[in-house]
Design an enzyme around this catalytic site. Structure first.
Site, PDB file in Angstrom:
ATOM      1  N   CYS B 162      46.563  47.928  37.259  1.00 17.50           N
ATOM      2  CA  CYS B 162      46.941  49.998  37.613  1.00 17.50           C
ATOM      3  C   CYS B 162      48.186  49.083  38.758  1.00 17.50           C
ATOM      4  CB  CYS B 162      45.851  50.411  38.628  1.00 17.50           C
ATOM      5  SG  CYS B 162      44.690  50.142  37.052  1.00 17.50           S
ATOM      6  N   HIS B 294      48.081  54.523  47.150  1.00 19.67           N
ATOM      7  CA  HIS B 294      47.270  53.787  45.571  1.00 19.67           C
ATOM      8  C   HIS B 294      46.304  55.019  45.054  1.00 19.67           C
ATOM      9  CE1 HIS B 294      46.516  51.732  41.639  1.00 19.67           C
ATOM     10  NE2 HIS B 294      44.988  51.212  42.210  1.00 19.67           N
ATOM     11  N   GLU B 305      42.160  51.092  51.320  1.00 18.55           N
ATOM     12  CA  GLU B 305      43.970  51.034  51.468  1.00 18.55           C
ATOM     13  C   GLU B 305      43.914  51.085  53.186  1.00 18.55           C
ATOM     14  OE1 GLU B 305      45.685  53.147  48.288  1.00 18.55           O
ATOM     15  OE2 GLU B 305      47.086  52.699  48.887  1.00 18.55           O
ATOM     16  N   LYS B 326      47.417  61.068  42.201  1.00 19.15           N
ATOM     17  CA  LYS B 326      46.851  61.270  41.271  1.00 19.15           C
ATOM     18  C   LYS B 326      45.447  62.098  41.329  1.00 19.15           C
ATOM     19  CE  LYS B 326      46.467  56.383  41.026  1.00 19.15           C
ATOM     20  NZ  LYS B 326      47.310  55.216  42.197  1.00 19.15           N
ATOM     21  N   HIS B 331      44.672  59.316  36.632  1.00 22.65           N
ATOM     22  CA  HIS B 331      44.917  57.698  37.295  1.00 22.65           C
ATOM     23  C   HIS B 331      45.619  57.546  35.918  1.00 22.65           C
ATOM     24  CE1 HIS B 331      45.196  53.821  38.159  1.00 22.65           C
ATOM     25  NE2 HIS B 331      44.840  53.645  38.712  1.00 22.65           N
ATOM     26  N   PHE B 390      42.925  46.149  39.882  1.00 24.23           N
ATOM     27  CA  PHE B 390      41.961  45.471  39.036  1.00 24.23           C
ATOM     28  C   PHE B 390      42.412  43.663  39.494  1.00 24.23           C
ATOM     29  CE2 PHE B 390      38.521  47.922  37.657  1.00 24.23           C
ATOM     30  CZ  PHE B 390      38.172  48.763  38.233  1.00 24.23           C
TER      31      PHE B 390
END
Lengths: 88, 402
Positions: B162, B294, B305, B326, B331, B390
């Site tokens: 990502c 994010h 975050e 998003k 995403h 990830f």
């Protein structure tokens, strides 16, 4: 003799925890068994495959899921209920 | 060191097939997440996504091209054409040797894998089309961009899940800054909305069945999207000398690794990347007006975050704005940072902050100004774009108003 739902669920949890099924106590939490979030998701997958059921579980909010994962006993009870509700 | 500016932008995503349409959707807080239109949808437990609708490859490519272009390559080319046209650059001469392309994509030609696995496994065919490999390979989009625009310098793709796009754009920035290239096409693309692509994500049980609601207490997971965004990063002196319109300056970049967990995010790793981008840009934190988060809408990301932002900015965290687009486009996995950079450009250029839509309940663990539901007019001079992948790989870009 056929294994009970409880035996099979405990065997799945034991495999994740790398413990003997005999050492998995009903009141144990997954955390106390050293099973992390990935281990939990993998256990649920294994349970779904073993019993051909669909477990209502969202990793974003385990506490809010209908599936109670607070202890080994609660998981066994929840799986028993899902198995009982499975279409014949 | 050379200053680096953005002189062109292009996109296709669930909100629109171009940048003006995407900006309009951001301003209106419109949601592009719909019920998926894909084969075997009824066998998926997740049936929504930020899908690109009304996509007609034949309107843009000929038959010979379509047999070679996976959808992620098609999206890339369309976005790049818009970006290069805006920049007004022609790479046919010497500039082509001094220019390149770095793209982010996590999965590459996922639709091609999916279709051909079906053919051999499900349909039992023993033969596949001769171009399966060049169509699905992760670098296909970067290579086709190099061919379409004559980019003969550095060209490659980056796969960091990502964070792929942010890593790609950070590397492109460093190349132009160091003098290794005069201009770079950069950004990212993803097209994972097919049966296998969604089925894989279902397995992790982090997906929402109804909506992406970042930072909202009742958030219940992420929603996948698809599309691409491509930018022209150019040496500032060169851009100024030719009178190019400058959309924004890329001021800093940092990447860090958590070195801890394959899926769970780390506050420290995120905070080090945010702080690192500011130091790289030589900008003090209190000048940051907006952060494109994010903000995946998962329990784990959003609270981590927000804690990282609070750590880096201290009291200023309560004064800056942070939103997750998003909630609107989904995403885009490896392409997400690229589409989200558009919201950063819109903030700097137009003074409009894209909202976090779908926001319903405050979460005490995400107690920042998340620009809930409605876009906001605000002049900002410095913005950040976060990406935390990830694998614990973090990449943060800092942009400044041109």
């Amino acid at each position: 003799m056929a294994q009970t739902v409880k035996d099979r669920v405990i065997a799945i949890i034991a495999e994740q925890a790398v413990l003997d099924p005999y050492d998995i106590r009903p009141e144990a939490t997954l955390e106390s068994l050293g099973i992390d979030s990935l281990g939990l998701v993998e256990s649920i997958f294994a349970i779904e495959e073993a019993f051909d059921i669909s477990v209502p579980f969202n990793a974003n909010d385990p506490a809010e899921s209908e599936f109670d994962i607070s202890t080994v006993a609660s998981i066994v009870a929840a799986v028993e209920a899902l198995v009982a509700a499975r279409p014949a | 060191m050379n200053r680096v500016v953005i002189t062109g932008a292009g996109t296709i995503n669930a909100l629109a097939h171009d940048v003006p349409g995407t900006f309009e959707a951001f301003r209106e807080g419109r949601c592009g997440i719909t019920e998926l239109e894909i084969r075997d949808r009824d066998r998926l437990s997740i049936q929504i996504g930020g899908q690109v609708h009304n996509w007609d490859p034949e309107a843009h490519f000929n038959r010979q091209q379509i047999v070679l272009y996976d959808k992620f390559t098609q999206f890339t080319l369309l976005a790049a054409r818009e970006a290069v046209a805006q920049a007004g650059l022609n790479f046919d001469g010497h500039l082509g040797y001094e220019s390149g392309v770095v793209l982010g994509t996590a999965g590459g030609g996922v639709n091609t894998w999916d279709e051909n696995y079906r053919a051999v496994y499900e349909e039992g065919k023993n033969r596949v089309h001769p171009f399966v490999v060049p169509k699905l390979m992760n670098n296909a989009a970067a290579s086709h961009l190099s061919m379409e625009f004559n980019l003969k310098g550095p060209a490659f793709s980056v796969a960091t899940a990502c964070a792929s796009s942010n890593h790609a754009m950070g590397l492109a920035f460093q190349m132009v800054r160091s003098g290794g290239a005069k201009a770079m096409l950069t950004g990212g693309s993803e097209s994972m909305l097919c049966f296998g692509g969604i089925k894989a994500w279902e397995g992790l049980r982090v997906m929402s069945k109804d909506a992406c609601r970042p930072f909202s207490l009742n958030r219940n997971g992420m929603v996948q999207g698809e599309g691409a965004a491509i930018f022209v990063f150019e040496d500032y002196d060169r851009a100024r000398a030719r009178g190019a319109e400058i959309l924004a300056e890329v001021a800093g970049f940092a990447m860090t690794s958590d070195a801890s967990d394959i899926v769970m995010p780390s506050k420290q790793g995120a905070a080090r990347a945010i702080g690192g981008a500011l130091r790289d840009a030589r900008i003090s934190g209190d000048r940051v007006g907006y952060i494109n988060a994010h903000g995946t809408g998962t329990a784990a990301n959003d609270k981590t975050e927000c804690a990282a932002v609070a750590d880096v900015f201290g009291p200023h965290a309560d004064r800056l704005m942070i939103s997750s687009t998003k909630s609107m486009h989904g995403h885009l996995i490896g392409g997400t940072g690229a589409v989200e950079l558009l919201a950063c450009i819109m903030a700097l250029r137009d003074g409009v902050i894209a909202p976090t839509i779908g926001y319903e309940e405050p979460d005490p663990e995400c107690a920042l100004d998340v620009v809930p539901n409605t876009a906001r007019a605000a002049q900002v001079d410095v913005v950040l774009s976060n990406a935390f992948a990830f694998g614990g790989l973090n990449a943060v870009l800092a942009l400044r108003r041109a």
